[in-house]
Design a protein around this motif. Structure first.
Motif, PDB file in Angstrom:
ATOM      1  N   HIS A  90      -2.397  -1.962 -16.365  1.00  0.00           N
ATOM      2  CA  HIS A  90      -3.237  -2.625 -15.248  1.00  0.00           C
ATOM      3  C   HIS A  90      -3.514  -3.983 -15.276  1.00  0.00           C
ATOM      4  N   ASN A 114       2.383  -5.067  -7.309  1.00  0.00           N
ATOM      5  CA  ASN A 114       2.945  -3.775  -7.239  1.00  0.00           C
ATOM      6  C   ASN A 114       4.309  -4.354  -8.167  1.00  0.00           C
ATOM      7  N   GLN A 149      -8.555   4.707 -15.620  1.00  0.00           N
ATOM      8  CA  GLN A 149      -8.360   4.627 -14.288  1.00  0.00           C
ATOM      9  C   GLN A 149      -9.528   4.755 -13.449  1.00  0.00           C
ATOM     10  N   ASP A 152     -10.752   1.040 -12.895  1.00  0.00           N
ATOM     11  CA  ASP A 152      -9.744   0.399 -11.864  1.00  0.00           C
ATOM     12  C   ASP A 152      -9.682   0.929 -10.416  1.00  0.00           C
ATOM     13  N   ARG A 153      -9.881   2.362 -10.402  1.00  0.00           N
ATOM     14  CA  ARG A 153     -10.131   2.932  -8.989  1.00  0.00           C
ATOM     15  C   ARG A 153     -11.417   2.514  -8.110  1.00  0.00           C
ATOM     16  N   ILE A 156     -10.769  -1.271  -7.094  1.00  0.00           N
ATOM     17  CA  ILE A 156      -9.878  -1.384  -6.176  1.00  0.00           C
ATOM     18  C   ILE A 156     -10.720  -0.700  -4.818  1.00  0.00           C
ATOM     19  N   SER A 180      -8.254   6.067  -4.465  1.00  0.00           N
ATOM     20  CA  SER A 180      -7.510   7.144  -5.283  1.00  0.00           C
ATOM     21  C   SER A 180      -6.128   7.720  -4.877  1.00  0.00           C
ATOM     22  N   GLY A 183      -3.329   4.673  -5.514  1.00  0.00           N
ATOM     23  CA  GLY A 183      -3.262   4.634  -6.876  1.00  0.00           C
ATOM     24  C   GLY A 183      -2.442   5.852  -7.501  1.00  0.00           C
ATOM     25  N   THR A 187       1.547   5.094  -9.071  1.00  0.00           N
ATOM     26  CA  THR A 187       1.722   5.576 -10.397  1.00  0.00           C
ATOM     27  C   THR A 187       2.936   6.817 -10.447  1.00  0.00           C
TER      28      THR A 187
END
Length: 231
Positions: A90, A114, A149, A152-153, A156, A180, A183, A187
């Motif tokens: 991350h 990325n 997560q 981070d979500r 973003i 969502s 992301g 992944t």
């Protein structure tokens, strides 16, 4: 095998409970780090179930008993290895995408982020595969990963909303849904490609195609539509 793994993990000590006081000396900190590095190597080679504490101690150049000065169990050190890896994967959010000192465009930041994520993922693919297997049974590990997560979500999503206000991104998008979905795309794409080997492609092409899909989904413009708003 699944049942055995589940039993082992449901009785494990949470990763956030260190030994009382934790290592205080420089030597203690270095020894703990050496154990984590050794554990990562052993888990990569043997998987979670077959890995033994004695193997981890041997790899670190320590006695079996020394392990317990720093960790209570195999489960605890595994969870810490997983958490360190999560931090690594991350990191591009802060070092590339959300680097406020950067003068790069949003497109360039996303492309750099990325690529850095995929480079780290490729390098750590073996231990990631083990972590993905264990996470199916380890409720505590899943909870920690979910919270990571989630943060981070939300981060973003806030960034997407800000880009919308500045005229960079399609204003009709729901920022949280977009964050969502994108992301999950990044992944899952990395796991299918670099861990499971479900398809193969040149690394540069894979990274670039993923970024194009990401940018197209946002309808990210080359220039903001509102000239009075700073980029």
């Amino acid at each position: 095998m699944a049942a055995e793994q589940e039993r082992a993990l449901t009785t494990a000590v949470p990763v956030d409970r260190e030994k009382p006081g934790g290592p205080r000396s420089r030597k203690g900190v270095a020894t703990r780090a050496r154990l984590l590095e050794a554990a990562k190597a052993v888990f990569e080679e043997d998987g979670f179930l077959e890995a033994r504490i004695s193997d981890i101690a041997d790899r670190a150049g320590l006695s079996h008993g020394s392990f317990y000065h720093y960790f209570d169990s195999k489960e605890q050190i595994f969870r810490e290895v997983a958490n360190e890896l999560s931090d690594l994967l991350h990191a591009p959010l802060s070092t590339a995408i959300f680097d406020h000192t950067s003068t790069a465009s949003p497109q360039e930041r996303i492309r750099a982020g990325n690529r850095r994520f995929l480079e780290d993922y490729r390098r750590e693919a073996r231990i990631i595969g083990v972590i993905e297997q264990v996470s199916r049974y380890d409720e505590h590990l899943n909870t920690v990963r979910f919270e990571h997560q989630k943060r981070d979500r939300e981060r973003i999503a806030n960034s997407i909303a800000q880009l919308q206000r500045r005229g960079w991104v399609d204003p009709s998008l729901n920022p949280l849904i977009a964050a969502s979905a994108l992301g999950a795309m990044v992944t899952r794409f990395a796991e299918m490609w670099l861990v499971q080997g479900l398809f193969d492609t040149d690394f540069d092409e894979g990274a670039e195609q993923l970024t194009r899909l990401f940018l197209n989904a946002l309808h990210l413009r080359d220039k903001p539509t509102r000239a009075d708003v700073p980029e």
